[in-house]
Scaffold this motif. Sequence first.
Motif, mmCIF file in Angstrom:
data_model
loop_
_atom_site.group_PDB
_atom_site.id
_atom_site.type_symbol
_atom_site.label_atom_id
_atom_site.label_comp_id
_atom_site.label_asym_id
_atom_site.label_seq_id
_atom_site.Cartn_x
_atom_site.Cartn_y
_atom_site.Cartn_z
ATOM 1 N N UNK A 261 40.073 60.438 60.459
ATOM 2 C CA UNK A 261 39.971 58.989 60.317
ATOM 3 C C UNK A 261 38.957 58.562 59.260
ATOM 4 N N UNK A 262 38.394 59.509 58.526
ATOM 5 C CA UNK A 262 37.312 59.204 57.588
ATOM 6 C C UNK A 262 37.705 58.142 56.569
ATOM 7 N N UNK A 263 38.921 58.184 56.085
ATOM 8 C CA UNK A 263 39.351 57.248 55.043
ATOM 9 C C UNK A 263 39.577 55.835 55.577
ATOM 10 N N UNK A 264 39.527 55.676 56.882
ATOM 11 C CA UNK A 264 39.738 54.357 57.472
ATOM 12 C C UNK A 264 38.421 53.618 57.707
ATOM 13 N N UNK A 265 37.341 54.194 57.219
ATOM 14 C CA UNK A 265 36.029 53.554 57.317
ATOM 15 C C UNK A 265 35.409 53.464 55.930
ATOM 16 N N UNK A 266 34.498 52.505 55.794
ATOM 17 C CA UNK A 266 33.596 52.500 54.652
ATOM 18 C C UNK A 266 32.199 52.816 55.172
ATOM 19 N N UNK A 273 23.875 56.380 59.462
ATOM 20 C CA UNK A 273 25.205 56.686 60.017
ATOM 21 C C UNK A 273 25.887 55.443 60.591
ATOM 22 N N UNK A 274 25.916 54.391 59.780
ATOM 23 C CA UNK A 274 26.597 53.161 60.156
ATOM 24 C C UNK A 274 27.862 53.034 59.315
ATOM 25 N N UNK A 275 29.023 52.979 59.962
ATOM 26 C CA UNK A 275 30.314 52.918 59.273
ATOM 27 C C UNK A 275 31.065 51.664 59.710
ATOM 28 N N UNK A 276 31.892 51.161 58.793
ATOM 29 C CA UNK A 276 32.648 49.945 59.093
ATOM 30 C C UNK A 276 34.148 50.231 58.988
ATOM 31 N N UNK A 277 34.867 49.838 60.014
ATOM 32 C CA UNK A 277 36.317 50.068 60.058
ATOM 33 C C UNK A 277 37.009 49.192 59.020
ATOM 34 N N UNK A 278 37.884 49.785 58.226
ATOM 35 C CA UNK A 278 38.584 49.058 57.184
ATOM 36 C C UNK A 278 39.875 48.428 57.664
ATOM 37 N N UNK A 279 40.595 49.142 58.532
ATOM 38 C CA UNK A 279 41.924 48.647 58.950
ATOM 39 C C UNK A 279 42.274 49.184 60.324
#
Length: 279
Positions: A261-266, A273-279
């Motif tokens: 799922x790495x490509x679905x976050x920015x 280690x804070x990531x944001x969901x793209x879609x």
Amino acid sequence: MITHGPSDGGLEKIEIALLLEGIYRRYGYDFRNYAFASIRRRIWHRIQMEGLSTVSSLQERVMHHTEAFHRLIGDLVIPVTEMFRDPDTFLALRRDVIPLLRKLPYIRIWHAGCSTGEEVHSMSILLHEEGVLDKTRIYATDINESALQKAKEGIIPLEKMKQYTKNYQAAGGMQSFSDYYDSDQGIVRLKPFLRRNIVIARHNLVTDRSFNEFHVIMCRNVMIYFNSQLRSQVHKLLYDSLAREGFLVVGGKESISFTPLAERYETRNDQHRIFRKLR
């Protein structure tokens, strides 16, 4: 302390597999895909503490005596937490995430693997200081029921107050930390208003499903004990539980980089280690 098991490693692996399978079928706790070296070490610690000599003897005791099972769970699920743990992460949340959450009409936050609740209450303090606590519901979950009971009580260990105060200040605290607790006869208890918007419940990341949609999920230092298969499974659960453009916060030694799922976050903040969901 026993640091190694029987010389027949193949037999030991079979015994451990049978023990974990028995725990899953008997009690519903699934440790079958936890990192082997870590869980093996904890099992042998419990064998020693029970005065036994083999994994199979521990299995017999655990299967027939729920008290023994709960003692083993205490070893397999080790609660490691503190108020404002890794204060720079809370400071990053205060500066980078809360301003975006403030725009929402209602905020839902999930602390997955909350242990005894110190970081949950830290979040409550942060949200209060940022003026958004009243429109936030925080869900705190763990598989360890005794840890959850401590979280509900909101009691802070007196001997840790100095460290917790230091953490609070480093996390950008705006008031005196003493404003958030009452002390009486050596017992320090967090003020009731901090717990008002917190829902504490048992949830197993391995076997349970998503139960809501969240704007922030805190799952820190939980998946370091999982093997790659289980990490991917849990990441899927967390992804499915995040609202669009929601934030996922994991531990300092954890990442989404090697998950499907790495490509679905920015990456919002790689250091913390804070990531944001793209879609």
